[in-house]
Design an enzyme around this catalytic site. Structure first.
Site, mmCIF file in Angstrom:
data_model
loop_
_atom_site.group_PDB
_atom_site.id
_atom_site.type_symbol
_atom_site.label_atom_id
_atom_site.label_comp_id
_atom_site.label_asym_id
_atom_site.label_seq_id
_atom_site.Cartn_x
_atom_site.Cartn_y
_atom_site.Cartn_z
ATOM 1 N N THR A 30 66.088 59.826 132.097
ATOM 2 C CA THR A 30 65.334 59.995 133.429
ATOM 3 C C THR A 30 63.738 59.722 132.962
ATOM 4 O O THR A 30 63.250 59.336 133.914
ATOM 5 C CB THR A 30 65.428 61.373 133.711
ATOM 6 O OG1 THR A 30 64.814 62.447 132.560
ATOM 7 C CG2 THR A 30 66.589 61.962 133.988
ATOM 8 N N CYS A 34 59.776 67.307 128.529
ATOM 9 C CA CYS A 34 59.967 68.747 129.050
ATOM 10 C C CYS A 34 59.417 69.425 127.684
ATOM 11 O O CYS A 34 59.572 69.072 126.654
ATOM 12 C CB CYS A 34 61.292 69.106 129.496
ATOM 13 S SG CYS A 34 62.107 68.201 130.687
ATOM 14 N N CYS A 38 62.415 74.463 129.323
ATOM 15 C CA CYS A 38 62.524 74.045 130.716
ATOM 16 C C CYS A 38 63.743 74.686 131.491
ATOM 17 O O CYS A 38 64.941 74.525 130.870
ATOM 18 C CB CYS A 38 62.641 72.364 130.702
ATOM 19 S SG CYS A 38 62.806 71.657 132.608
ATOM 20 N N ARG A 63 57.114 60.675 131.337
ATOM 21 C CA ARG A 63 56.162 61.211 132.338
ATOM 22 C C ARG A 63 56.574 62.711 132.245
ATOM 23 O O ARG A 63 57.610 63.246 131.966
ATOM 24 C CB ARG A 63 56.309 60.692 133.722
ATOM 25 C CG ARG A 63 57.689 61.022 134.571
ATOM 26 C CD ARG A 63 57.447 60.362 135.898
ATOM 27 N NE ARG A 63 58.827 60.715 136.765
ATOM 28 C CZ ARG A 63 59.926 59.936 136.730
ATOM 29 N NH1 ARG A 63 60.155 58.915 135.947
ATOM 30 N NH2 ARG A 63 60.996 60.455 137.400
ATOM 31 N N CYS A 68 58.986 72.205 134.673
ATOM 32 C CA CYS A 68 58.360 73.054 133.373
ATOM 33 C C CYS A 68 56.758 72.819 132.807
ATOM 34 O O CYS A 68 56.405 73.511 132.330
ATOM 35 C CB CYS A 68 59.260 72.923 132.567
ATOM 36 S SG CYS A 68 59.112 71.284 131.608
ATOM 37 N N ASP A 440 36.762 96.763 103.839
ATOM 38 C CA ASP A 440 36.481 97.654 105.087
ATOM 39 C C ASP A 440 36.729 98.994 105.010
ATOM 40 O O ASP A 440 37.722 99.341 104.696
ATOM 41 C CB ASP A 440 37.115 96.873 106.227
ATOM 42 C CG ASP A 440 36.917 97.205 107.658
ATOM 43 O OD1 ASP A 440 35.830 97.111 107.947
ATOM 44 O OD2 ASP A 440 37.764 98.177 108.123
#
Length: 490
Positions: A30, A34, A38, A63, A68, A440
């Site tokens: 695709t 992701c 996702c 891209r 997600c 401390d």
């Protein structure tokens, strides 16, 4: 981690949100990338490939997934847990240094050549500084597009793009949508901000997150006029590159709600970076708590309230000044001293939504203060004026990119800086996750009650097993004493 294919596949198939930001999954069929969690059906194993950064995915031609939104993942916890050149470079890029000063400016701050920095980032992140900065600009642009009504031309330049064309091309490449389409989708799915000029967004983090010590500490030590707790939110003023801002941060079960009012939208990237740093939102609490729980005396504290973060600061110089003002006095007295300094030297600001009145004065504004007007012991006046002078002339730098050990050495050389002051600055201003405070008072009380060694030397030796997370151990040890820093204000 992205080179461990088997482990990455298991994380993707189980939709494990703990690994969001550690690596990114790119789908070869695709051409989409992701985050591991996702919600879509995981792709076939043979179609997965893994990258260490969103910038590397984008550079390889993938891209961002529209479901997600991997560009909004928490940052890799590595950049906050390390002090090497790559981690320091990533913190500087996150603060927008490449946009302001270019790659040569980034390299000069780190003491390397531009070619060396490029080579190191490519080797570890699969992308150089320009690609990493471009990915950040795209995310900033998306936030401005979706949360403001600014014209696209103003969005482009506020996000750091040099031209409208570059802005349009980058947004289309990264998100597969034109800027106008992104705004239309956001308008359909979300309500616009109630107050004009306010940017509202969500700051993600890795669960669990315990807000009690984080926001309790910030509220209990808040300097009047600069910080406040109001209506369930921690609010404060911010000194930024192009002006000032006011931020309101509200804890929620799965995110921190952030409302930013900026005098100049070009400061959005820096403001978000400062807020994430302040709240330690890129930490990996599972890894931290797992190691601390191995100590049978710490384990009950971790099990009771897991996910404690280290409350940090938005400005290292500011915190150093406040640390000196807080030496050997109560929290209330430290707030009073700081408030007087703010009233006398801070820049006034307007806050229509609350009671904030000033920016905390920067070292240059404090350089001319009259030490005789300070209601402090003479030795502490000398400590403060020497510190302010070193910060103002640049001989001492306390930024997110500062070398931790070098800063410790420089602070120790100043008059009045003992181990407690140096380590608290290393922990909260520099972000060293291994800073430790064996002297401390609260830590010593906790050690006595839990049966840990009482002397600083013996406690430090015992704490070696907690490394590199001793700053987080401090947060758990402080909970033994019932102090306002451990509770959300009512």
């Amino acid at each position: 981690m992205y080179t461990d294919t088997e482990r990455c596949v298991r994380a993707v198939q189980s939709k494990d949100a703990r690994f969001d930001g550690w690596f990114f999954t790119a789908v070869l069929t695709t051409r989409i990338y992701c985050r591991p969690s996702c919600p879509a059906v995981p792709p076939k194993v043979e179609n997965m490939t893994f990258y260490p950064s969103a910038a590397a995915c984008q550079q390889a031609g993938f891209r961002a997934c529209k479901r997600c939104r991997p560009d909004t993942s928490p940052g890799s916890p590595e950049w906050n847990a390390r002090a090497d050149s790559v981690a320091r470079a990533m913190r500087l890029i996150r603060d927008g240094v490449v946009d302001r000063e270019g790659v040569p400016g980034l390299a000069a701050r780190l003491g390397y050549s531009a070619r060396q920095i490029e080579r190191q980032l490519l080797a570890e992140l699969g992308a150089g500084p320009l690609a990493l900065a471009r990915a950040q600009r795209a995310q900033t642009a998306r936030l401005l597009i979706e949360t403001t009504g600014l014209p696209m031309a103003e969005v482009a330049f506020a996000a750091g793009f040099s031209s409208i064309r570059t802005f349009n091309d980058s947004v289309r490449t990264v998100f597969a949508l034109a800027p106008g389409e992104l705004r239309s989708r956001a308008t359909r799915s979300a309500k616009p901000p109630v107050t004009p000029g306010v940017i509202a967004l969500r700051l993600p983090y890795r669960a669990p997150l315990n807000p009690s010590n984080l926001f309790g500490h910030l509220a209990a030590t808040a300097v009047p006029g600069v910080e406040e707790w109001r209506d369930g939110a921690y609010r404060r003023t911010l000194s930024l590159r192009h002006g000032h801002g006011i931020v309101a941060l509200t804890p929620h079960p799965d995110h921190i709600a952030c409302r930013l009012s900026l005098t100049d939208p070009r400061d959005l990237t820096l403001a978000i970076s400062r807020c994430r740093w302040l709240l330690d939102l890129d930490a990996d609490p599972v890894a931290v708590d797992e190691q601390l729980s191995a100590d049978p005396l710490l384990a009950p504290l971790v099990r009771k309230e897991p996910g404690r973060r280290v409350p940090r600061t938005v400005d290292g110089a500011e915190f150093a000044v406040r640390a000196v003002l807080g030496q050997q006095v109560s929290t209330a007295a430290a707030r009073t001293h700081a408030a007087r300094l703010v009233t006398a030297h801070g820049l006034p600001v307007d806050d229509p939504e609350g009671g904030l009145t000033h920016l905390f004065p920067d070292p240059e504004e404090l350089a001319g203060l009259d030490p005789e007007r300070l209601a402090l012991p003479r030795s502490r006046r000398t400590t403060l004026t020497t510190l302010v002078g070193a910060l103002a002339d640049g001989s001492l730098r306390l930024g997110t990119d500062t070398d931790w050990e070098q800063a410790r050495a420089e602070l120790t050389a100043l008059p009045g800086f003992g181990p407690w002051t140096v380590e608290v600055i290393a922990m909260r201003a520099l972000g060293d996750p291994d800073a430790f405070l064996p002297t401390d008072l609260g830590i010593r009380r906790a050690a006595e009650e839990l049966g840990l060694p009482a002397t600083p030397a013996a406690l430090t030796a015992r704490a070696a097993a907690w490394r590199p997370w001793r700053a987080y151990a401090v947060q758990y040890l402080w909970t033994v004493d019932d102090h306002p820093i451990n509770h959300l204000p009512t």
